[in-house]
Design an enzyme around this catalytic site. Structure first.
Site, PDB file in Angstrom:
ATOM      1  CE  LYS A  35     -11.149   6.634  -4.901  1.00  0.00           C
ATOM      2  NZ  LYS A  35      -9.941   6.922  -4.546  1.00  0.00           N
ATOM      3  CG  LEU A  36     -10.536  -2.814  -8.078  1.00  0.00           C
ATOM      4  CD1 LEU A  36      -9.179  -3.201  -8.773  1.00  0.00           C
ATOM      5  CD2 LEU A  36     -11.684  -2.371  -8.805  1.00  0.00           C
TER       6      LEU A  36
END
Length: 743
Positions: free
Chosen positions: A205-206
């Site tokens: 999710k970065l």
């Protein structure tokens, strides 16, 4: 390796000489200084209680999952014998068995899950569940997702663990294993697996799309986020709560669950997160399975303390609550050094007993398995053929909800090699899934399957071309595969990059804020589609006569618009009711947008507004003139369904149906908890009922053969029986939606 390896609570048997590291992590630095001490650590005796409870919960959830997400209740639709269906197995040699035998596979899987839950013939049950589960999993890549993959991993781990040492039928059958210690690596492996699920999901999710709030922006409109919308605008709810909160929780959940001080807070946020997911997504038992894993991070004797508070008359059916466990050969025990029998054991005086081969193998397996699990989500440089705009096959990389897609246009063209005849196929013909649109490996399988089926329809040795337009994370709609390549003859390898994959135009991503600005400036009746295309290619499109005032506005690059029938380029306003082609003539990619108004929909909404005003005047007595016959049904009561039947005007009839549908939706939303539970229970009852009855029919067919066709038809009709009211409302709802879409 949490300090929860200890089979006794920390307040018992604590020594004042424990180091700070041992108090926090549960092991000493010396435990990692040699291979012998490391193996002894991983095989340290641990209370079996928490593992036994998890085994029971996991088995129960898999029993429920088999009838639902594994598809037992609709198995005949998916694997009907003789149906021309294109399938997408991981390995092309894998094929489904005949339908009745597929039901037998599910029966074996169901018995295995039940055996895991009860701890009955545990190792055999694990093998029964594991073998059939992975067969079903590998049989259909289109059904892959991360949590289905996780179930298979946990089933594999439990097969190698001593999960039947606590609260199991095997324990009653074999007193020697009842309440016996389990080695620490049993807990280490499960905890590390759950940590990987959370942490790698957070790392994924970065991605810039997630951090900037483009991956799951639509979720902010769900009613679950209404409390946040009381203090924040919906844009900030999406950015801070949906995306920011999801990122922080995934990155930190594994760490917070590990430590005693932070575990209560982790329990609250993780439980809240998974309960929300159970309402936001159709992901079956996954939220409940993750909830069941959380207690694994507690001290392993927590079930004894928990069930000790239950009334005494329930004790015979509850797990054991007495402290202490009996020794097990699976564990390594410390030998006390010294002459006195009363000498207290200290770290300096403790020595591990002799290590056996099984102890070393358990430690080796734990290390290798965890290395593989950390490596696999980033192994896509090996399996390059499965890489598309996103890397690898979705389902084993823990990139959950990071990418959202929308498909604007899908065209399948065939060409007869002998006659040169070309034609078009309905997208998805011969398939039961839409996942093939986004994956080159599945597209190759689909094209090969079409090449085998089309000769039945007098199309010889066909070439197959796909023109698929996709938007990922709110970008431009663009082609994902080269429409000029015959996929049947195209080369594909799981270890080589896909040459006919079109690149994602990431350089155009900065346009997305502009999209939101443009869409915000439009009225409710104007629609817009953003398109990007490559030099030398063109988009062939058809403008329906329902779409008035359609125009194309160029945002970047140069395009020519050609009306197909006239073969001339006039303006950037394609004619309604005709095919047109949009050519990209610039050196770089072109970007443009279709702006149109659905005039039929606008007129329908205008008529609905007038009918609503008339109906309100009739009800409050302000209508002074008599209604014409075609409007008389507006005077009927809200619950009078006969008014729809009596309505002769199609607009009035659709208006009344729409009103009734809106009333039903409002009633369902305002329903009380008991009514919601009843509706949920009824739905699940008929789903499970169908699975059981169809399985019984299949087992009878295998045992004694097929009955007469009339009898089989009656039996299947009985299995398909649903709640009459729900069935009727579902049919009406379908008619409403179809009619509305056509208008």
């Amino acid at each position: 390796l949490n300090e929860s390896w200890k089979h006794k609570a920390p307040k018992r048997e604590q020594t004042p000489t424990r180091s700070k590291m041992e108090q926090i992590f549960g092991f000493k630095k010396e435990d990692l200084t040699s291979w012998h001490s490391f193996v002894a650590l991983l095989n340290r005796p641990t209370d079996p209680a928490s593992l036994g409870i998890f085994r029971c919960l996991f088995g129960l959830l898999m029993v429920i999952d088999i009838t639902q997400e594994r598809g037992l209740s609709n198995l005949d639709y998916k694997y009907l014998d003789g149906a021309p269906v294109c399938r997408f197995p991981l390995f092309n040699f894998l094929q489904p068995l005949p339908l009745d035998w597929m039901y037998l596979v599910y029966v074996v899987m169901f018995l295995g899950a039940s055996g895991i839950m009860l701890g009955c013939f545990y190792r055999l049950s694990c093998l029964m569940f594991l073998s059939t589960y992975w067969y079903i999993f590998f049989l259909d890549k289109t059904a892959w997702n991360n949590h289905s993959y996780l179930y298979g991993l946990i089933g594999f781990q439990l097969t190698l663990m001593d999960g039947n040492r606590y609260w199991s039928i095997d324990g009653l059958r074999r007193p020697s294993i009842r309440n016996a210690h389990v080695p620490l690596w049993n807990y280490t492996l499960l905890r590390a697996q759950i940590f990987i699920v959370y942490f790698i999901a957070g790392v994924k999710k970065l991605d810039a799309d997630w951090v900037e709030g483009y991956s799951m922006s639509y979720l902010a409109h769900h009613w679950l986020f209404d409390p946040f919308k009381l203090i924040l605008p919906v844009e900030l709810v999406s950015l801070l709560v949906v995306h920011g909160g999801g990122l922080i929780l995934d990155l930190t959940a594994g760490y917070l669950l590990f430590f005693d001080v932070t575990r209560p807070y982790a329990f609250f946020f993780v439980s809240y997160f998974h309960c929300m997911n159970s309402q936001l997504f159709s992901i079956g038992m996954f939220p409940y399975a993750m909830l069941a894993t959380s207690p694994l991070f507690c001290y392993p004797d927590w079930p004894r303390n928990f069930f000790a508070h239950f009334p005494s008359f329930l004790r015979p059916v509850l797990p054991l609550t007495s402290p202490g466990s009996q020794p097990s050969p699976s564990c390594v025990y410390e030998e006390i050094q010294g002459s006195g029998t009363q000498q207290r054991q200290t770290p300096a005086a403790a020595k591990s007993s002799k290590l056996r081969l099984k102890h070393k193998l358990g430690a080796i397996f734990t290390v290798l398995y965890l290395m593989e699990q950390f490596f696999l989500p980033y192994s896509h440089f090996i399996t390059q053929g499965y890489n598309n705009w996103t890397n690898g096959l979705y389902g084993y990389s823990w990139d959950m909800m990071v990418h959202s897609r929308s498909h604007q246009h899908v065209k399948i063209t065939y060409k007869d090699r002998k006659t040169g005849e070309t034609g078009y196929l309905n997208p998805g013909v011969f398939t039961q899934s839409r996942r093939w649109k986004d994956h080159g490996d599945m597209l190759k399988q689909y094209a090969t399957c079409l090449h085998q089926y089309l000769p039945r329809y007098n199309i010889s040795d066909p070439e197959i071309y796909f023109d698929i337009w996709v938007s990922i994370n709110e970008r431009f709609q663009q082609r994902i595969f080269d429409p000029r390549v015959d996929i049947v003859s195209a080369e594909w390898s799981p270890f080589k990059p896909n040459k006919w994959l079109m690149p994602l135009l990431v350089d155009l991503s900065p346009w997305r804020p502009k999209f939101q600005e443009i869409e915000g400036s439009l009225d409710n009746q104007t629609e817009i589609v953003f398109i990007a295309d490559f030099p030398g290619l063109h988009l062939e499109n058809f403008v329906s006569e329902d779409l008035g005032n359609t125009s194309i506005q160029v945002l970047q690059g140069q395009v020519n618009v050609e009306i197909v029938e006239e073969k001339k380029n006039y303006t950037l306003q394609p004619a309604a009711g005709a095919y047109h082609k949009v050519y990209t003539v610039s050196e770089g990619p072109s970007c443009y947008m279709y702006v149109y108004v659905n005039t039929t929909e606008a007129a329908l909404q205008k008529n609905f507004t007038k009918l609503y005003e008339i109906q309100e005047r009739v009800r409050n007595g302000t209508e002074t003139e008599p209604l014409p016959p075609e409007l008389q049904p507006l005077m009927a009561a809200d619950d009078d369904e006969s008014s729809e039947v009596n309505a002769t005007d199609p607009i009035v009839r659709l208006f009344l149906k729409r009103q009734r549908r809106m009333k039903e939706v409002k009633k369902r939303r305002e329903a009380g908890m008991l009514e919601r539970l009843q509706r949920f229970a009824v739905k699940k009852y008929y789903t499970i009922r169908r699975g059981i009855l169809m399985t019984a029919i299949a087992m009878r067919n295998l045992a004694v053969g097929l009955p007469p066709l009339e009898q089989l038809t009656r039996e299947v009709a009985y299995a398909n029986m649903k709640e009459p009211q729900a069935e009727a409302s579902q049919d009406e709802r379908l008619k409403d939606e179809v009619g509305h879409a056509e208008l």
